[in-house]
Design a protein around this motif. Structure first.
Motif, PDB file in Angstrom:
ATOM      1  N   LYS A  81       0.836  -1.214   0.000  1.00 57.83           N
ATOM      2  CA  LYS A  81       0.000   0.000   0.000  1.00 57.83           C
ATOM      3  C   LYS A  81       0.865   1.257   0.000  1.00 57.83           C
ATOM      4  O   LYS A  81       0.610   2.184  -0.761  1.00 57.83           O
ATOM      5  CB  LYS A  81      -0.939   0.004   1.203  1.00 57.83           C
ATOM      6  N   GLU A  85       0.769   1.076  -4.178  1.00 58.46           N
ATOM      7  CA  GLU A  85      -0.592   1.546  -4.438  1.00 58.46           C
ATOM      8  C   GLU A  85      -0.751   3.038  -4.191  1.00 58.46           C
ATOM      9  O   GLU A  85      -1.313   3.760  -5.023  1.00 58.46           O
ATOM     10  CB  GLU A  85      -1.587   0.763  -3.574  1.00 58.46           C
ATOM     11  N   HIS A  86      -0.279   3.510  -3.047  1.00 59.90           N
ATOM     12  CA  HIS A  86      -0.428   4.932  -2.702  1.00 59.90           C
ATOM     13  C   HIS A  86       0.273   5.833  -3.724  1.00 59.90           C
ATOM     14  O   HIS A  86      -0.378   6.720  -4.293  1.00 59.90           O
ATOM     15  CB  HIS A  86       0.084   5.176  -1.280  1.00 59.90           C
ATOM     16  N   LEU A  88       1.209   5.248  -6.810  1.00 61.06           N
ATOM     17  CA  LEU A  88       0.635   5.106  -8.149  1.00 61.06           C
ATOM     18  C   LEU A  88      -0.708   5.820  -8.267  1.00 61.06           C
ATOM     19  O   LEU A  88      -0.935   6.587  -9.214  1.00 61.06           O
ATOM     20  CB  LEU A  88       0.481   3.623  -8.504  1.00 61.06           C
ATOM     21  N   MET A  89      -1.580   5.599  -7.314  1.00 60.11           N
ATOM     22  CA  MET A  89      -2.901   6.231  -7.363  1.00 60.11           C
ATOM     23  C   MET A  89      -2.822   7.743  -7.165  1.00 60.11           C
ATOM     24  O   MET A  89      -3.576   8.488  -7.791  1.00 60.11           O
ATOM     25  CB  MET A  89      -3.829   5.607  -6.320  1.00 60.11           C
ATOM     26  N   ILE A  92      -1.781   9.210 -10.452  1.00 59.80           N
ATOM     27  CA  ILE A  92      -2.925   9.251 -11.365  1.00 59.80           C
ATOM     28  C   ILE A  92      -3.880  10.380 -10.970  1.00 59.80           C
ATOM     29  O   ILE A  92      -4.373  11.116 -11.831  1.00 59.80           O
ATOM     30  CB  ILE A  92      -3.649   7.888 -11.390  1.00 59.80           C
ATOM     31  N   ALA A  93      -4.131  10.536  -9.674  1.00 58.02           N
ATOM     32  CA  ALA A  93      -5.023  11.601  -9.197  1.00 58.02           C
ATOM     33  C   ALA A  93      -4.481  12.978  -9.565  1.00 58.02           C
ATOM     34  O   ALA A  93      -5.233  13.841 -10.038  1.00 58.02           O
ATOM     35  CB  ALA A  93      -5.206  11.489  -7.689  1.00 58.02           C
ATOM     36  N   PHE A 127      -9.801   9.412  -5.803  1.00 57.05           N
ATOM     37  CA  PHE A 127      -8.611   8.557  -5.848  1.00 57.05           C
ATOM     38  C   PHE A 127      -7.722   8.808  -4.630  1.00 57.05           C
ATOM     39  O   PHE A 127      -7.205   7.875  -4.033  1.00 57.05           O
ATOM     40  CB  PHE A 127      -7.812   8.793  -7.127  1.00 57.05           C
ATOM     41  N   VAL A 131      -6.755   6.068  -1.268  1.00 53.20           N
ATOM     42  CA  VAL A 131      -5.437   5.496  -0.955  1.00 53.20           C
ATOM     43  C   VAL A 131      -4.728   6.169   0.218  1.00 53.20           C
ATOM     44  O   VAL A 131      -3.564   5.879   0.472  1.00 53.20           O
ATOM     45  CB  VAL A 131      -4.509   5.474  -2.191  1.00 53.20           C
TER      46      VAL A 131
END
Length: 139
Positions: A81, A85-86, A88-89, A92-93, A127, A131
């Protein structure tokens, strides 16, 4: 700690920008300098947060887990995470928020300007909220 504290400001400014845009879109207001500044502050605050997070990512102790575990990081849900995940998201955000800012400038009608900001900033905000490591934030 600055990454966590600045995040409160980012969330506040993004929420204000999204709500302002939804109100402007639904009430057919004209897109004023105030609306431009609110959206611009949302863009600037998120980019500053991104830079702080980018630096923190590479200097944190957790980054060393990549060297120790390699792709084994993916087996540890907490490390995955925070290290995959954090970032990457959030990237994107921020890209969505930046796209929304760019697209709103090209629109000719005020309603469409508000619509672009509301949609792109709103999805970016969702988003980000998805995350945030809430267990660490409130610990």
């Amino acid at each position: 700690m600055i990454h966590s504290y600045w995040a409160y400001l980012v969330l506040l400014v993004l929420v204000v920008a999204v709500i302002n845009s939804i109100i402007g879109f639904s009430s057919n207001k004209s897109f004023s300098d105030k609306d431009l500044r609110i959206s611009l502050f949302g863009l600037i605050f998120t980019h500053i947060q991104f830079l702080i997070g980018f630096i923190l990512y590479f200097v944190s102790d957790r980054f060393a887990a990549w060297g120790e575990l390699g792709m084994g990081v993916m087996k540890n849900s907490e490390l995955r995470k925070l290290l995959v995940e954090h970032p990457l998201m959030i990237t994107i955000a921020i890209a969505l928020i930046t796209i929304g800012w760019s697209k709103h400038k090209k629109e000719l009608t005020d309603k469409r300007k508000f619509g672009k900001i509301a949609f792109f900033y709103g999805v970016g905000l969702l988003f980000i909220l998805a995350v945030i490591p809430w267990n660490q934030w409130f610990a």
